[in-house]
Write an enzyme that holds these catalytic residues in place. Structure first.
Site, PDB file in Angstrom:
ATOM      1  CE  LYS A 162      -3.739  -1.208  -0.368  1.00 51.11           C
ATOM      2  NZ  LYS A 162      -5.276  -0.670  -1.410  1.00 51.11           N
ATOM      3  CE  LYS A 175      -4.739  -9.497  -4.780  1.00 54.62           C
ATOM      4  NZ  LYS A 175      -4.631  -8.979  -3.986  1.00 54.62           N
ATOM      5  CE  LYS A 212     -11.938  -5.609  -3.899  1.00 56.34           C
ATOM      6  NZ  LYS A 212     -13.730  -6.051  -3.663  1.00 56.34           N
TER       7      LYS A 212
END
Ligand code: TYM
Length: 333
Positions: free
Chosen positions: A113, A196, A199
């Site tokens: 992140k 992967k 979203k």
């Protein structure tokens, strides 16, 4: 005999994709008949990426509709929205007091992140695993159906639960484990070669259950491949192995075998492979899409399901938080 407890959730940051389906939902559907299941929509978790307030409710509604369209039965499972069980936030706070910054910083999803949103490294991102532990521990779950990417979060949930038990000398939280019917946890790759389906990845990476046939064809035909095999029976490079993994998920064994033989014999035409993959994905997702469109129109039904789920979730969750408060020494006057 009391049934074993199962908990799992999906963030409300967008429509469900094939990764969510094969990593999580497929297990939810099977497990609901055997276990006492709590499935929720993680809207608190979605706040780490600052969704537009006007969109938040519709995002939650969309995921709820998609859960139902996939076959989750709200009469046998508890289907709820995370923020409808605000006791989750209290347990998160209590667990955070014994979660250490060092261990949170080492978490792979936090490191990812930081790379993805360097301008918004908020404390919610750092404590994401504590919130997830609260979701699981609040119902004292033993099994958590998730994809491979969540394995480390489960390890942390066990750690936080055990630490709480030890500190307050209580047997409140059992150890939850990631669960998949096929034993190995699943990872569905994306179409853009990024490894992967997700979203948070770029445009064209994911196939959503609600995608139209045209959208699926367009995305699949653009999927990343290479210039083709250079030797017979060679090991497939990752981007090609990824396409085959997707094919194994949605196509028949016979189709997979055919293209595998074509690859091994160096006769493969990626255009044909992708066309077949797109058509099989369309066939696979069509019944979900139909049901999603149908259910989306039924506001009253959706409202009823959400309210019923909130009530059942609070019955279970409030009792755990009461015990956690007591163990810590919090008493009302
Ligand atoms: P989320 O919303 O990213 O994904 C939801 C579920 O889908 C699985 N998944 C995948 N599985 C295989 N291959 C993929 N490409 C793929 N992409 C997603 C995830 O493993 C997950 O099972 N933190 C969680 C939500 C959550 C949660 C929880 C889960 C919050 N609290 C408590 C279980 C228990 C998340 O962001 O999942």
């Amino acid at each position: 005999m009391q049934k074993e407890i199962v908990v799992s959730g999906i963030r409300s940051t967008g429509n469900l994709h094939l990764g969510n389906y094969f990593g999580a939902i497929r297990n939810f559907i099977k497990m609901q008949h055997e276990y006492k299941c709590f499935f929720f929509i993680a809207d608190y978790h979605s706040l780490t990426t600052h969704p537009v307030p006007a969109d938040l409710h519709n995002n939650v509604k969309q995921v709820l509709v998609e859960y139902l369209a996939c076959g989750l039965d709200p009469e046998i499972s508890t289907l709820y929205v995370q923020s409808d069980l605000p006791e989750t936030a209290e347990l998160y706070l209590l667990l955070n007091m014994n979660a250490y910054v060092g261990e949170l910083e080492r978490c792979t999803s936090f490191k990812d992140k930081i790379r993805q949103q360097p301008d918004n490294i908020n404390a919610g991102l750092l404590t994401y695993p504590t919130l997830m532990a609260a979701d699981i521990l609040i119902h004292r779950a033993l099994k958590v159906p998730v994809g491979k990417d969540q394995e480390q979060h489960l390890e942390m949930a066990r750690q936080f639960g055990n630490r709480f038990n030890r500190l307050y000398q209580i047997e409140l939280f059992p150890e939850p484990y990631a669960f998949n019917y096929g034993t190995n946890l699943v990872k569905i790759p994306g179409l853009d070669g990024s490894g992967k389906m997700g979203k948070s990845e770029g445009e064209g990476n994911a196939i959503f259950l609600a995608d139209s046939p045209e959208a699926i064809r367009k995305k699949v035909m653009r999927a990343v491949t290479d210039s083709g095999p250079t030797q017979e029976n060679q090991t497939k490079p990752e981007v090609i192995e990824n396409i085959f993994t997707l094919m194994k998920a949605v196509s028949t064994d016979e189709t997979v075998r055919y293209f595998d033989e074509q690859y091994n014999g160096m006769k493969i035409r990626y255009g044909d492979l992708k066309k077949q993959l797109a058509e099989d994905m369309i066939l696979f997702t069509a019944p979900f899409r139909e049901k999603i469109l149908e259910l989306s129109k039924d506001e009253l039904f959706i409202q009823k399901i959400a309210r019923q789920g909130a009530e059942k979730a609070r019955e279970s969750g409030a009792a755990t938080v009461r015990e956690a408060r007591k163990a810590i020494g919090i008493r009302s006057f």
